[in-house]
Design a protein around this motif. Structure first.
Motif, PDB file in Angstrom:
ATOM      1  N   LEU A 152       0.835  -1.206   0.000  1.00 45.40           N
ATOM      2  CA  LEU A 152       0.000   0.000   0.000  1.00 45.40           C
ATOM      3  C   LEU A 152       0.870   1.257   0.000  1.00 45.40           C
ATOM      4  N   ARG A 153       1.898   1.269   0.838  1.00 45.16           N
ATOM      5  CA  ARG A 153       2.751   2.457   0.913  1.00 45.16           C
ATOM      6  C   ARG A 153       3.496   2.691  -0.403  1.00 45.16           C
ATOM      7  N   VAL A 154       3.963   1.614  -1.032  1.00 38.54           N
ATOM      8  CA  VAL A 154       4.646   1.773  -2.323  1.00 38.54           C
ATOM      9  C   VAL A 154       3.677   2.336  -3.361  1.00 38.54           C
ATOM     10  N   LEU A 155       2.451   1.814  -3.359  1.00 38.05           N
ATOM     11  CA  LEU A 155       1.463   2.280  -4.338  1.00 38.05           C
ATOM     12  C   LEU A 155       1.129   3.753  -4.118  1.00 38.05           C
ATOM     13  N   GLN A 156       1.005   4.155  -2.851  1.00 41.24           N
ATOM     14  CA  GLN A 156       0.712   5.563  -2.562  1.00 41.24           C
ATOM     15  C   GLN A 156       1.842   6.462  -3.055  1.00 41.24           C
ATOM     16  N   TYR A 157       3.066   5.986  -2.840  1.00 44.71           N
ATOM     17  CA  TYR A 157       4.234   6.752  -3.246  1.00 44.71           C
ATOM     18  C   TYR A 157       4.313   6.838  -4.774  1.00 44.71           C
ATOM     19  N   ALA A 158       4.060   5.721  -5.415  1.00 46.56           N
ATOM     20  CA  ALA A 158       4.094   5.693  -6.883  1.00 46.56           C
ATOM     21  C   ALA A 158       3.010   6.609  -7.443  1.00 46.56           C
ATOM     22  N   ALA A 159       1.831   6.608  -6.809  1.00 50.81           N
ATOM     23  CA  ALA A 159       0.730   7.462  -7.269  1.00 50.81           C
ATOM     24  C   ALA A 159       1.126   8.929  -7.149  1.00 50.81           C
ATOM     25  N   MET A 160       1.774   9.272  -6.038  1.00 55.80           N
ATOM     26  CA  MET A 160       2.210  10.645  -5.820  1.00 55.80           C
ATOM     27  C   MET A 160       3.201  11.078  -6.906  1.00 55.80           C
ATOM     28  N   LEU A 161       4.067  10.144  -7.315  1.00 56.33           N
ATOM     29  CA  LEU A 161       5.072  10.469  -8.336  1.00 56.33           C
ATOM     30  C   LEU A 161       4.523  10.341  -9.753  1.00 56.33           C
ATOM     31  N   GLY A 162       3.317   9.801  -9.886  1.00 57.79           N
ATOM     32  CA  GLY A 162       2.753   9.593 -11.218  1.00 57.79           C
ATOM     33  C   GLY A 162       3.401   8.447 -11.973  1.00 57.79           C
ATOM     34  N   LEU A 163       3.961   7.471 -11.244  1.00 63.47           N
ATOM     35  CA  LEU A 163       4.568   6.304 -11.903  1.00 63.47           C
ATOM     36  C   LEU A 163       3.633   5.102 -11.792  1.00 63.47           C
ATOM     37  N   PRO A 164       3.478   4.346 -12.871  1.00 59.51           N
ATOM     38  CA  PRO A 164       2.671   3.124 -12.759  1.00 59.51           C
ATOM     39  C   PRO A 164       3.413   2.065 -11.950  1.00 59.51           C
ATOM     40  N   PHE A 165       2.641   1.225 -11.284  1.00 59.44           N
ATOM     41  CA  PHE A 165       3.234   0.100 -10.550  1.00 59.44           C
ATOM     42  C   PHE A 165       3.028  -1.157 -11.383  1.00 59.44           C
ATOM     43  N   ILE A 166       4.117  -1.861 -11.660  1.00 54.02           N
ATOM     44  CA  ILE A 166       4.033  -3.078 -12.471  1.00 54.02           C
ATOM     45  C   ILE A 166       4.177  -4.287 -11.553  1.00 54.02           C
ATOM     46  N   SER A 167       3.123  -5.087 -11.475  1.00 56.64           N
ATOM     47  CA  SER A 167       3.148  -6.167 -10.485  1.00 56.64           C
ATOM     48  C   SER A 167       3.256  -7.546 -11.132  1.00 56.64           C
ATOM     49  N   HIS A 168       3.768  -8.464 -10.329  1.00 58.40           N
ATOM     50  CA  HIS A 168       3.823  -9.877 -10.704  1.00 58.40           C
ATOM     51  C   HIS A 168       2.832 -10.581  -9.801  1.00 58.40           C
ATOM     52  N   ALA A 169       1.757 -11.069 -10.365  1.00 60.67           N
ATOM     53  CA  ALA A 169       0.625 -11.493  -9.544  1.00 60.67           C
ATOM     54  C   ALA A 169       0.630 -12.991  -9.256  1.00 60.67           C
ATOM     55  N   GLU A 170       1.325 -13.374  -8.193  1.00 58.29           N
ATOM     56  CA  GLU A 170       1.224 -14.759  -7.723  1.00 58.29           C
ATOM     57  C   GLU A 170       1.272 -14.715  -6.204  1.00 58.29           C
ATOM     58  N   HIS A 216      -1.835   3.801 -10.563  1.00 57.15           N
ATOM     59  CA  HIS A 216      -2.045   3.044 -11.796  1.00 57.15           C
ATOM     60  C   HIS A 216      -1.340   1.697 -11.635  1.00 57.15           C
ATOM     61  N   LEU A 217      -2.135   0.637 -11.650  1.00 59.98           N
ATOM     62  CA  LEU A 217      -1.583  -0.709 -11.518  1.00 59.98           C
ATOM     63  C   LEU A 217      -1.526  -1.360 -12.893  1.00 59.98           C
ATOM     64  N   HIS A 218      -0.333  -1.843 -13.250  1.00 63.55           N
ATOM     65  CA  HIS A 218      -0.222  -2.651 -14.471  1.00 63.55           C
ATOM     66  C   HIS A 218       0.263  -4.036 -14.067  1.00 63.55           C
ATOM     67  N   ILE A 219      -0.548  -5.049 -14.361  1.00 67.30           N
ATOM     68  CA  ILE A 219      -0.142  -6.411 -14.025  1.00 67.30           C
ATOM     69  C   ILE A 219       0.527  -6.970 -15.275  1.00 67.30           C
ATOM     70  N   ARG A 220       1.815  -7.247 -15.149  1.00 64.80           N
ATOM     71  CA  ARG A 220       2.615  -7.556 -16.337  1.00 64.80           C
ATOM     72  C   ARG A 220       2.088  -8.773 -17.082  1.00 64.80           C
ATOM     73  N   GLN A 221       1.674  -9.788 -16.330  1.00 61.37           N
ATOM     74  CA  GLN A 221       1.129 -10.982 -16.980  1.00 61.37           C
ATOM     75  C   GLN A 221      -0.099 -11.448 -16.220  1.00 61.37           C
ATOM     76  N   VAL A 222      -1.238 -11.476 -16.901  1.00 55.03           N
ATOM     77  CA  VAL A 222      -2.419 -12.105 -16.318  1.00 55.03           C
ATOM     78  C   VAL A 222      -2.736 -13.312 -17.189  1.00 55.03           C
ATOM     79  N   THR A 223      -2.774 -14.480 -16.570  1.00 52.51           N
ATOM     80  CA  THR A 223      -2.753 -15.718 -17.365  1.00 52.51           C
ATOM     81  C   THR A 223      -3.900 -16.674 -17.047  1.00 52.51           C
ATOM     82  N   THR A 224      -4.819 -16.253 -16.172  1.00 52.51           N
ATOM     83  CA  THR A 224      -5.901 -17.177 -15.803  1.00 52.51           C
ATOM     84  C   THR A 224      -7.260 -16.513 -15.978  1.00 52.51           C
ATOM     85  N   ALA A 225      -8.263 -17.345 -16.209  1.00 55.31           N
ATOM     86  CA  ALA A 225      -9.626 -16.855 -16.407  1.00 55.31           C
ATOM     87  C   ALA A 225     -10.101 -16.066 -15.187  1.00 55.31           C
ATOM     88  N   ALA A 226      -9.842 -16.601 -13.994  1.00 58.78           N
ATOM     89  CA  ALA A 226     -10.343 -15.962 -12.773  1.00 58.78           C
ATOM     90  C   ALA A 226      -9.732 -14.576 -12.588  1.00 58.78           C
TER      91      ALA A 226
END
Lengths: 411, 338
Positions: A152-170, A216-226
């Protein structure tokens, strides 16, 4: 360096990033595009005849692990966003600055800053200074940040800087130690596996936190239906979430690892056929915004090992374009959407003035023959290593010429 | 037990066609008749092993390397005895404490063994698929003595041989319809996977039983029925095969405690009554007495086949070593594989 003569590319079909390919020409002066469409070469211009082929923006590869210029140039890629998982990680402004200048002049690297120091998932690095040094995004790299408070803190900081956060979702608790997705293949081979829901759980948490933080969240790879369903619904709600996928996950399912083929050991792992079909549907309906290579060349010391001991990842830069073109040939997407997935959207997410053929933008241009057949051969690739699960597979589509900032990379 | 084992020569293709493989890496590579071929081949060694002179010279002059990258006592000993009874020079490499620890890659170790001109290499390794990886890099036959959670083919073969001997004593040797329950840590068990493949290939009705955390996903796709309730799983079965529960999984992450495991999944006399009255009890060893199996069940003279399994193990491994080295020995009809 003496100034280059203006460049005019004639006789091609322009895939500008908005609309299907149309006949036209494009003129560049210096490193910028100056006119698109009904333009003619002027005296003293260098002219290139595209001979009826596609003229499109250079591909922007969002999320690669290695700056492997020959492979990118082969694949029509002019810019890549470099993941922070480097030795050492991109968690310090000087490293970001070095990475940002690494490929110039004929290739541009957009560094992605490490979201936490050493990518350990605990402490914030100097994200603001890294942004000034050239970072275009923030990412947890190959890993998922397990501590939701830190995230959460990283996302808040990234939002303040206007940088997207690129996540690896597992979800690390469920997927920790797994090298395959739950299913018949993993069970028969005796590979440690995790349920596909590990991705949905991670996406759900990350979307929730990003929404809270206004990031802004960008999930680099989304690979499942759910997980794709969660992204789809979040987008409908107006959450700033985008997502991507690599060709492996829309071309292959988990049966590709049969025989313990370590070239098919990826992270996230190859999924069930039903998930692969869900990825195709999400490419068609616009849920998925980006197709990237995840380029990660790995030599035999990383791959000629028992499956679970091998490093994940594939060399994907050379096959990115032909495999995405396969989606067009299969009627999943049209050319316009292909340009969005490979060029327009990555540029938008990274906030860089490229990804379209438009006056005023950087002259990153590829001339592509979408039908040209060739055979992928892991022994004869431009990449630093030939770890591709598509070895010996016939494909179609090749970049014939490439210009970076109006400069000839290959013609 | 019948004294007249069937003669392999009449039931199978001639010569090397009977077993057209360089290696034995898994049951998954074998059609049912090749499984039966190995079982039939083992019968002669069962007979030999029961004589005073247990030595033949069929593998004289050959070198067999037992490369165990994971600790083992029983399987290693069984392979060593098998090789020696056939007259081979047997060398044991305890790779768990060797240069592998110094960072040498598996492939380099394999190449080294190959250069020493081994005539057969027996491998155990902690990673699924590791044995196949080595087999593809060496010229001589490779036998899988267990790779990760993937396969342990000689264990499944010796279990099948044990079951067949027992069935024969009851007047049949037909696996079709035989009800077998395999109980314990199915998730981490190569013994379970190889047994499931072998028994289903031969037509047995196989049930697997484990607590949910130790049950692999999609196991039904391997043509078995899955149970979490042990009492239901062993209801009316002919064979109860218990698996060893590793110490490190006994308390905490997978199951709460050894005594709770015994309460839910331990094979006790009372529980055994739910199985068929004649039911056979098996365990690949080493046992945790009082955890997955009670001593009075394990030591039951009529019901327990646990020591027979060990005996059959030597015979099966002799059969596998004999069959796989026939090409190198130039046995008539066993031409090199193309």
């Amino acid at each position: 360096m003496k100034p280059m003569a203006p460049l005019t590319i004639t006789g091609g079909k322009l895939l500008t990033g908005s609309g299907e390919p149309t006949a036209g020409a494009i003129r560049c002066e210096g490193d910028h595009i100056t006119a698109v469409g009904d333009v003619a070469a002027q005296d003293g211009d260098r002219t290139v005849d595209a001979k009826g082929k596609i003229v499109m923006p250079g591909i922007i590869d969002l999320g690669v692990f290695e700056i492997d210029k020959p492979a990118f140039h082969f694949g029509g890629v002019t810019r890549a966003a470099l993941m922070p998982d480097q030795p050492p990680p991109l968690d310090y402004p000087a490293r970001v600055r070095f990475a940002a200048s690494f490929g110039k002049p004929d290739f541009w690297v957009h560094p992605i800053a490490a979201a936490t120091r050493g990518l350990e998932g605990n402490e914030l690095p100097e994200l603001g200074l890294m942004k000034d040094a050239g970072a275009k995004a923030v990412s947890s790299g190959r890993k998922w940040i397990t501590d939701s408070g830190v995230m959460l803190r990283v996302l808040q900081y990234a939002a303040m800087l206007g940088l997207p956060f690129i996540s690896h979702a597992e979800d690390a608790g469920i997927a920790g130690g797994a090298v395959a997705t739950d299913g018949e293949t993993a069970t028969r081979l005796g590979l440690a596996s995790a349920p596909a829901e590990a991705e949905a759980l991670a996406v759900m948490r990350d979307v929730t936190l990003a929404e809270m933080a206004g990031a802004h969240l960008h999930i680099r790879q989304v690979t499942t239906a759910a997980a794709l369903d969660i992204v789809r619904k979040a987008k409908d709600r107006g959450v700033r979430v985008t997502c991507g996928v690599t060709p492996a996950h829309f071309m292959l399912s988990d049966i590709a690892v049969n025989g313990f083929l370590t070239f098919a050991r990826l992270s996230p792992p190859l999924r069930a056929e039903s998930d692969r079909r869900a990825v195709l549907a999400a490419l068609a309906d616009g849920t998925i915004d980006v197709v990237a290579s995840g380029h990660d060349p790995r030599g035999p010391e990383d791959k000629r090992l028992p499956f679970a001991d091998a490093a994940p990842g594939m060399a994907g830069a050379e096959t990115l374009l032909p495999l995405t073109l396969q989606l067009v040939r299969d009627g999943v997407i049209d050319m316009t959407r292909m340009a969005q997935l490979l060029c327009v959207n990555p540029a938008k997410i990274l906030g860089v003035p490229a990804g379209r053929l438009e006056a005023g933008l950087e002259a990153d241009i590829a001339i592509v023959d979408p039908d040209r057949p060739w055979i992928v051969d892991s022994d004869r690739m431009e990449a630093q290593a030939g770890n591709t699960p598509f070895d010996k597979q016939p494909v179609q589509g090749r970049a014939l010429a490439l210009f970076k900032g109006g400069m000839d990379v290959k013609v | 037990m019948s004294d007249t084992p069937p003669s392999p020569s009449t039931r199978y293709p001639a010569g090397g066609q009977a077993f057209p493989h360089k290696d034995l890496t898994g049951i998954s590579d074998l059609p049912p008749w090749q499984i039966l071929y190995l079982l039939d081949e083992a019968e002669q060694w069962v007979a030999l092993n029961r004589q005073r002179n247990k030595h033949v010279d069929v593998l004289a002059g050959l070198t067999i390397i037992n490369a165990f990258f994971e600790n083992s006592t029983r399987t290693l000993l069984s392979f060593e005895i098998a090789g020696k009874r056939l007259g081979a020079d047997v060398v044991n490499m305890h790779a768990a404490q060797s240069s592998v620890k110094k960072g040498e890659t598996l492939i380099d170790t394999a190449t080294t063994l190959n250069a020493m001109r081994a005539d057969a290499i027996v491998i155990r390794h902690a990673s699924s698929g590791a044995v196949r990886l080595i087999a593809d890099k060496v010229d001589c036959p490779v036998l899988n003595a267990g790779d990760g959670r993937h396969e342990h083919p000689t264990q499944a073969l010796l279990d099948a041989l044990t079951m067949r001997q027992w069935m024969r004593s009851r007047g049949s040797e037909e696996f079709t319809g035989l009800k077998v329950a395999i109980c314990g840590d199915i998730l981490h068990s190569r013994v379970a996977r190889s047994n499931v493949l072998l028994l289903t290939a031969l037509g047995a009705d196989v049930r697997v039983c484990a607590p949910p955390a130790l049950m692999p996903a999609a196991i039904e796709q391997m043509r078995v029925s899955a149970y979490t309730n042990f009492d239901e799983a062993i209801d009316d079965v002919d064979v109860v095969m218990m698996l060893r529960l590793q110490n490190e999984r006994m308390s905490g992450p997978f199951i709460p405690s050894a005594r709770e495991y015994r309460h839910l999944y331990g094979l006790t006399q009372t529980r055994l009554k739910r199985a068929a009255p004649h039911a056979l009890v098996m365990h690949p060893g080493p046992m945790n007495r009082g955890v997955e199996i009670d001593s009075d069940v394990a030591d039951h003279l009529e019901r327990s086949a646990i020591t027979t399994q060990v005996e059959m193990g030597v015979a099966i491994r002799m059969a596998c070593l004999d069959v796989l080295t026939r090409r190198a020995r130039g046995i008539e009809g066993w031409e090199a594989l193309s």
